[in-house]
Design a protein around this motif. Structure first.
Motif, PDB file in Angstrom:
ATOM      1  N   GLU A  28      -1.947  16.509  -9.135  1.00 54.16           N
ATOM      2  CA  GLU A  28      -1.194  15.480  -8.415  1.00 54.16           C
ATOM      3  C   GLU A  28      -1.912  15.070  -7.146  1.00 54.16           C
ATOM      4  OE1 GLU A  28       3.468  16.482  -9.582  1.00 54.16           O
ATOM      5  OE2 GLU A  28       2.730  16.926  -7.569  1.00 54.16           O
ATOM      6  N   VAL A  29      -1.637  13.847  -6.725  1.00 51.18           N
ATOM      7  CA  VAL A  29      -2.120  13.333  -5.445  1.00 51.18           C
ATOM      8  C   VAL A  29      -0.901  13.006  -4.587  1.00 51.18           C
ATOM      9  CG1 VAL A  29      -3.309  11.454  -4.280  1.00 51.18           C
ATOM     10  CG2 VAL A  29      -4.259  12.419  -6.383  1.00 51.18           C
ATOM     11  N   ARG A  30      -0.887  13.527  -3.367  1.00 56.39           N
ATOM     12  CA  ARG A  30       0.189  13.206  -2.417  1.00 56.39           C
ATOM     13  C   ARG A  30      -0.433  12.555  -1.188  1.00 56.39           C
ATOM     14  NH1 ARG A  30       3.050  15.842   1.897  1.00 56.39           N
ATOM     15  NH2 ARG A  30       1.808  17.748   1.618  1.00 56.39           N
ATOM     16  N   VAL A  31       0.119  11.434  -0.775  1.00 62.20           N
ATOM     17  CA  VAL A  31      -0.393  10.711   0.393  1.00 62.20           C
ATOM     18  C   VAL A  31       0.018  11.453   1.656  1.00 62.20           C
ATOM     19  CG1 VAL A  31      -0.316   8.560   1.691  1.00 62.20           C
ATOM     20  CG2 VAL A  31      -0.324   8.514  -0.820  1.00 62.20           C
ATOM     21  N   LEU A  32      -0.948  11.840   2.456  1.00 62.47           N
ATOM     22  CA  LEU A  32      -0.681  12.521   3.724  1.00 62.47           C
ATOM     23  C   LEU A  32      -0.613  11.536   4.890  1.00 62.47           C
ATOM     24  CD1 LEU A  32      -3.075  15.595   3.351  1.00 62.47           C
ATOM     25  CD2 LEU A  32      -0.625  15.531   2.912  1.00 62.47           C
ATOM     26  N   LYS A  33      -1.500  10.554   4.853  1.00 61.73           N
ATOM     27  CA  LYS A  33      -1.586   9.628   5.990  1.00 61.73           C
ATOM     28  C   LYS A  33      -2.132   8.301   5.485  1.00 61.73           C
ATOM     29  CE  LYS A  33      -3.748   9.165  10.565  1.00 61.73           C
ATOM     30  NZ  LYS A  33      -4.693   9.794  11.520  1.00 61.73           N
ATOM     31  N   PHE A  34      -1.604   7.237   6.041  1.00 61.23           N
ATOM     32  CA  PHE A  34      -2.134   5.911   5.703  1.00 61.23           C
ATOM     33  C   PHE A  34      -2.082   5.022   6.937  1.00 61.23           C
ATOM     34  CE2 PHE A  34      -1.806   1.528   4.257  1.00 61.23           C
ATOM     35  CZ  PHE A  34      -2.933   1.464   3.461  1.00 61.23           C
ATOM     36  N   PRO A  82      -9.470   2.653   3.400  1.00 62.39           N
ATOM     37  CA  PRO A  82     -10.329   3.487   4.268  1.00 62.39           C
ATOM     38  C   PRO A  82      -9.573   4.420   5.204  1.00 62.39           C
ATOM     39  CG  PRO A  82     -10.356   1.173   4.951  1.00 62.39           C
ATOM     40  CD  PRO A  82      -9.658   1.215   3.639  1.00 62.39           C
ATOM     41  N   THR A  83      -8.263   4.206   5.399  1.00 63.68           N
ATOM     42  CA  THR A  83      -7.503   5.119   6.272  1.00 63.68           C
ATOM     43  C   THR A  83      -6.673   6.120   5.477  1.00 63.68           C
ATOM     44  OG1 THR A  83      -5.622   3.596   6.390  1.00 63.68           O
ATOM     45  CG2 THR A  83      -7.348   3.358   8.068  1.00 63.68           C
ATOM     46  N   LEU A  84      -6.793   6.092   4.162  1.00 62.23           N
ATOM     47  CA  LEU A  84      -5.978   6.954   3.298  1.00 62.23           C
ATOM     48  C   LEU A  84      -6.448   8.407   3.370  1.00 62.23           C
ATOM     49  CD1 LEU A  84      -3.793   7.168   1.041  1.00 62.23           C
ATOM     50  CD2 LEU A  84      -5.629   6.754  -0.610  1.00 62.23           C
ATOM     51  N   GLU A  85      -5.506   9.332   3.583  1.00 61.91           N
ATOM     52  CA  GLU A  85      -5.776  10.766   3.509  1.00 61.91           C
ATOM     53  C   GLU A  85      -4.816  11.371   2.494  1.00 61.91           C
ATOM     54  OE1 GLU A  85      -5.625  12.622   7.327  1.00 61.91           O
ATOM     55  OE2 GLU A  85      -6.989  11.155   8.252  1.00 61.91           O
ATOM     56  N   ILE A  86      -5.326  12.252   1.630  1.00 55.46           N
ATOM     57  CA  ILE A  86      -4.504  12.760   0.518  1.00 55.46           C
ATOM     58  C   ILE A  86      -4.574  14.277   0.409  1.00 55.46           C
ATOM     59  CG2 ILE A  86      -4.832  10.644  -0.824  1.00 55.46           C
ATOM     60  CD1 ILE A  86      -6.787  12.288  -2.593  1.00 55.46           C
ATOM     61  N   GLU A  87      -3.544  14.827  -0.220  1.00 54.26           N
ATOM     62  CA  GLU A  87      -3.559  16.211  -0.698  1.00 54.26           C
ATOM     63  C   GLU A  87      -3.743  16.150  -2.212  1.00 54.26           C
ATOM     64  OE1 GLU A  87      -0.521  19.601   0.129  1.00 54.26           O
ATOM     65  OE2 GLU A  87       0.003  18.752  -1.828  1.00 54.26           O
ATOM     66  N   LEU A  88      -4.765  16.831  -2.708  1.00 52.01           N
ATOM     67  CA  LEU A  88      -5.003  16.897  -4.142  1.00 52.01           C
ATOM     68  C   LEU A  88      -4.578  18.282  -4.599  1.00 52.01           C
ATOM     69  CD1 LEU A  88      -7.997  15.279  -5.890  1.00 52.01           C
ATOM     70  CD2 LEU A  88      -6.992  17.349  -6.789  1.00 52.01           C
ATOM     71  N   SER A  89      -3.508  18.336  -5.398  1.00 51.32           N
ATOM     72  CA  SER A  89      -2.915  19.624  -5.762  1.00 51.32           C
ATOM     73  C   SER A  89      -3.048  19.880  -7.250  1.00 51.32           C
ATOM     74  CB  SER A  89      -1.441  19.681  -5.348  1.00 51.32           C
ATOM     75  OG  SER A  89      -0.708  18.676  -6.013  1.00 51.32           O
ATOM     76  N   SER A  90      -3.165  21.156  -7.593  1.00 49.88           N
ATOM     77  CA  SER A  90      -3.257  21.583  -8.987  1.00 49.88           C
ATOM     78  C   SER A  90      -2.059  22.467  -9.314  1.00 49.88           C
ATOM     79  CB  SER A  90      -4.565  22.345  -9.219  1.00 49.88           C
ATOM     80  OG  SER A  90      -4.651  22.788 -10.552  1.00 49.88           O
ATOM     81  N   HIS A  91      -1.503  22.296 -10.515  1.00 50.21           N
ATOM     82  CA  HIS A  91      -0.320  23.028 -10.952  1.00 50.21           C
ATOM     83  C   HIS A  91      -0.574  23.634 -12.327  1.00 50.21           C
ATOM     84  CE1 HIS A  91       2.200  21.012  -7.815  1.00 50.21           C
ATOM     85  NE2 HIS A  91       1.275  20.065  -7.982  1.00 50.21           N
ATOM     86  N   THR A  92       0.012  24.793 -12.588  1.00 54.16           N
ATOM     87  CA  THR A  92      -0.095  25.452 -13.888  1.00 54.16           C
ATOM     88  C   THR A  92       1.283  25.550 -14.530  1.00 54.16           C
ATOM     89  OG1 THR A  92       0.289  27.702 -13.095  1.00 54.16           O
ATOM     90  CG2 THR A  92      -1.965  26.865 -12.961  1.00 54.16           C
ATOM     91  N   ASP A  93       1.296  25.981 -15.797  1.00 48.79           N
ATOM     92  CA  ASP A  93       2.587  26.316 -16.398  1.00 48.79           C
ATOM     93  C   ASP A  93       2.956  27.743 -16.004  1.00 48.79           C
ATOM     94  OD1 ASP A  93       1.323  28.123 -18.189  1.00 48.79           O
ATOM     95  OD2 ASP A  93       0.907  26.496 -19.593  1.00 48.79           O
ATOM     96  N   PRO A 149       0.825  -1.217   0.000  1.00 47.99           N
ATOM     97  CA  PRO A 149       0.000   0.000   0.000  1.00 47.99           C
ATOM     98  C   PRO A 149       0.856   1.263   0.000  1.00 47.99           C
ATOM     99  CG  PRO A 149       0.102  -0.924   2.199  1.00 47.99           C
ATOM    100  CD  PRO A 149       0.781  -1.918   1.295  1.00 47.99           C
ATOM    101  N   PRO A 150       0.242   2.410  -0.293  1.00 49.07           N
ATOM    102  CA  PRO A 150       1.006   3.664  -0.348  1.00 49.07           C
ATOM    103  C   PRO A 150       1.493   4.076   1.030  1.00 49.07           C
ATOM    104  CG  PRO A 150      -1.331   4.116  -0.548  1.00 49.07           C
ATOM    105  CD  PRO A 150      -1.186   2.623  -0.600  1.00 49.07           C
ATOM    106  N   LYS A 151       2.522   4.890   1.042  1.00 51.41           N
ATOM    107  CA  LYS A 151       3.039   5.405   2.307  1.00 51.41           C
ATOM    108  C   LYS A 151       3.071   6.933   2.229  1.00 51.41           C
ATOM    109  CE  LYS A 151       7.856   4.723   0.814  1.00 51.41           C
ATOM    110  NZ  LYS A 151       7.511   4.213  -0.516  1.00 51.41           N
ATOM    111  N   PRO A 152       3.123   7.628   3.385  1.00 51.77           N
ATOM    112  CA  PRO A 152       3.114   9.093   3.378  1.00 51.77           C
ATOM    113  C   PRO A 152       4.164   9.682   2.445  1.00 51.77           C
ATOM    114  CG  PRO A 152       2.825   8.300   5.601  1.00 51.77           C
ATOM    115  CD  PRO A 152       3.104   7.084   4.757  1.00 51.77           C
TER     116      PRO A 152
END
Length: 688
Positions: free
Chosen positions: A682-688, A606-617, A566-569
């Motif tokens: 992008e998606v970054r894992v905050l907590k698992f 069910p314990t996954l928490e994420i940061e969903l980030s948006s980026h531009t040029d 599984p993913p890790k922080p």
């Protein structure tokens, strides 16, 4: 708003600096620029541009500083230097040059750049409207209206004074950023607002009868309220109920500056948002402790410039909240029976455009006056009038000259006798923004009340209950979707009272209640139902078994690109094929499919928490890119919440152009494919 010269600051910053200090100019200039201290950044960039070897980006940044401090001719000169030395796609800067030429009255030059824009990037309604405005300037000035407009000299200080509204027969309330130390003794009045080098705005009262020309002397200026003016940042403008017992006003919120955290302890800087506050009088006539109105959301959007109808139960205001048409729109809210304000609704595309609309003011006869950059105008903000209510308005009418000018004209308040006040930074004033008094000889007496022919709004009252226990429940997301406009509105359920929306006759609606872990309920409301004054609906939810995605680790690896599960922080993966329309942040159908798949992954863990980030040029300004990316990130999170994902597991973050993944920064020539790599979600894992 609009600001003064920074010559004094220039001298303070650069008098007798050493060579060693000069080596630190660029980092210091950039630090002040990126933390919105434009009055303090400009003189440093001026000094840098005296060097033999210069960075072309300095021309853009200096032009931006000049524009934000209302030095338009200097802004144009530096923007032109920048685009001459850089052949990248700078359509936003070309448009700014044209707009600024229009604001300083050089319409031929403005049309040249508008036409250049069209020839290179295509014609649009936005550009057509601006060119028509250029052509109309001479017509309006050759055929002035009957309004007589004069500077209200006793109210103006030489800095920025605006937002005047009648308070009583002989009293006006207005706002000013001048330091009137004899009136308000407050530490916040020091010159701390580094955007323009002036003090922060306070609310004042002016007591005494102004003549029609605005020239009456002997006006007494007082502190409107020591308690309300105690805020550390800007206060105003204000609006009052008919009895003057409740005030609604705009207040700036000091938001933490995560982008430049290393500076926030040394300087009072950072991105700030606007909120609407309210206060009532006590038995002695003093204003009590203010409170935020219910639909403020300082973490997501700005709201301000409130105005009320005669009954005090409908508020119109400016906001850049999701679901709007342009940059800032005019919105409205209807007061509920419990005294709270209902879900904000957009006033529609008769009033709002893809550009900015702001400063709504309601007249007693039902007319709405507002400022717009999107309708055909003389330049900057022009004042327009329209009739109607809520989301049903007539085609706006430009108030013409001399109410409008090539500069910014806004906050137009008309009394029943045809006199009133407007605000403007037009040439010939005493300061940056000035208050102007006007009269209209055409209006001899209060006009008779006219019945506004417009569809009456219908109130939708909604409650949510547990289908199994039949108990009404709180804090459930209720979403209403207008099938005519595709706009979506949201509210939270209340177990004790109904949550309300306003429906427009002639449209179909979809009503949805969503709670994580429960089966959503959907109700369709047809056109034939929207006839009564109030429609009551009860939505029912029941516990459902949330089945995880089948345990297909290979499928998750393929979607995320992660090699180990599984993913890790701090694990990251890019959501590919998430696209947005140009300069928009709404979730398209193709992007929705990708987010649906992401929702499946989140449910699987069910314990996954994420940061969903948006980026531009790197194209467009840094501030514009940062704002747009934040809106896009919020829109993606809201979509996932609508799919039943717990909001606590999601964080929206817009990074703009701060985290480029290649060398395509400002001033670097890149292909469209190279720029596309930076436009990502992008998606970054905050907590698992």
């Amino acid at each position: 708003m609009k600001f003064f010269s920074i010559i004094l600051i220039y001298l303070l910053c650069f008098f007798s600096l050493s060579a060693q200090e000069r080596d630190a100019y660029e980092p210091l200039a950039n630090q002040r620029f990126y933390t919105f201290q434009y009055a303090y950044a400009a003189p440093i960039y001026e000094k840098l541009l005296l060097r033999k070897k210069i960075n072309n980006e300095w021309f853009y940044k200096l032009g931006f500083c000049y524009q934000r401090t209302d030095q338009y001719a200097k802004a144009i000169a530096n923007y032109k230097q920048f685009i001459q030395k850089d052949t990248s796609d700078h359509r936003d800067i070309v448009l700014q040059i044209a707009d600024l030429y229009k604001m300083i009255g050089l319409c031929d030059s403005a049309k040249y750049y508008y036409n250049w824009y069209s020839s290179k990037w295509g014609q649009s309604t936005q550009i057509t409207q601006r060119i028509k405005g250029c052509d109309m300037v001479a017509v309006w000035m050759a055929n002035p209206t009957a309004f007589v407009v004069r500077n209200a000299i006793p109210l103006n200080s030489g800095l920025s004074d605006w937002g005047a509204v009648p308070y009583s027969k002989d009293t006006v309330v207005f706002m000013s950023d001048s330091v009137r130390a004899s009136v308000i003794k407050n530490d916040k009045n020091s010159f701390d607002y580094r955007w323009n080098g002036n003090a922060f705005f306070n609310l004042y009262t002016a007591i005494g009868i102004l003549k029609d020309t605005g020239m009456q002397q002997g006006i007494k200026i007082n502190n409107f309220s020591p308690l309300i003016n105690r805020s550390a940042l800007h206060i105003g403008p204000a609006a009052f109920t008919k009895a003057n017992d409740t005030v609604y006003f705009t207040q700036t919120y000091q938001e933490s500056n995560n982008l430049y955290a290393k500076y926030k302890k040394r300087y009072l800087v950072g991105s700030r948002r606007l909120e609407i506050f309210a206060a009532v009088k006590d038995q002695y006539g003093n204003w009590r402790q203010p409170w935020r109105i219910s639909f403020n959301n300082k973490n997501a959007y700005n709201i301000g410039h409130p105005t009320l109808n005669t009954n005090g139960d409908i508020m119109y205001f400016t906001a850049d909240m999701p679901g709007g048409i342009g940059g800032t729109d005019i919105w409205y809210s209807i007061k509920n029976m419990d005294g709270n304000w209902g879900e904000p609704m957009n006033c529609g595309n008769a009033v709002n455009t893809v550009d900015d609309e702001a400063y709504p003011m309601l007249n007693a006869d039902g007319s709405l006056y507002f400022a717009s950059k999107g309708h055909i105008g003389m330049g900057g903000f022009d004042i327009f009038s329209t009739k109607g209510s809520n989301a049903n308005w007539s085609s706006p009418t430009n108030m013409g000259y001399p109410v409008n000018s090539p500069r910014d004209d806004f906050h137009f308040v008309m009394q029943t006798n045809g006199s009133g006040y407007l605000s403007s930074n037009r040439i010939g004033g005493l300061g940056s923004d000035d208050i102007y008094a006007f009269t209209s000889p055409e209006i001899k007496a209060p006009p008779p009340a006219k019945k506004i022919v417009a569809p009456s709004p219908c109130i939708l009252a909604v409650k949510v209950r547990n289908k199994t226990s039949e108990v009404f429940i709180d804090s459930i997301i209720i979403r209403l979707i207008n099938k005519c406009s595709s706009l979506s509105y949201a509210a939270y359920s209340n177990a004790q009272s109904y949550s309300t929306f306003v429906l427009t006759p002639g449209c179909k609606y979809q009503l949805v209640a969503v709670k994580f872990g429960m089966e959503a309920d959907t109700v369709l409301i047809g056109e034939d139902e929207i006839k009564n004054d109030t429609i009551f609906k009860v939505l029912e939810l029941y516990k459902k078994e949330v089945k995880p995605v089948p345990a297909d680790e290979e499928w998750i690896k393929k979607f995320t690109g992660l090699k180990v599960l599984p993913p890790k922080p701090n694990d990251k993966f890019i959501l590919r094929d998430i696209y947005y329309d140009l300069n928009q942040h709404f979730i398209r159908a193709d992007a929705a499919k990708i987010l649906d798949t992401l929702a499946m992954v989140i449910r699987y863990y069910p314990t996954l928490e994420i940061e969903l980030s948006s980026h531009t040029d790197s194209r467009s300004s840094d501030l514009y890119n940062l704002t747009l990316s934040q809106k896009r990130a919020i829109a993606a999170v809201e979509y996932l919440v609508g799919k039943g994902i717990d909001r606590k597991r999601l964080v929206a973050k817009g990074y703009g152009e701060q985290k480029l993944i290649n060398a395509c920064k400002n001033g670097v020539k890149c292909t469209e494919e190279q720029h596309q790599k930076n436009r990502r979600t992008e998606v970054r894992v905050l907590k698992f």
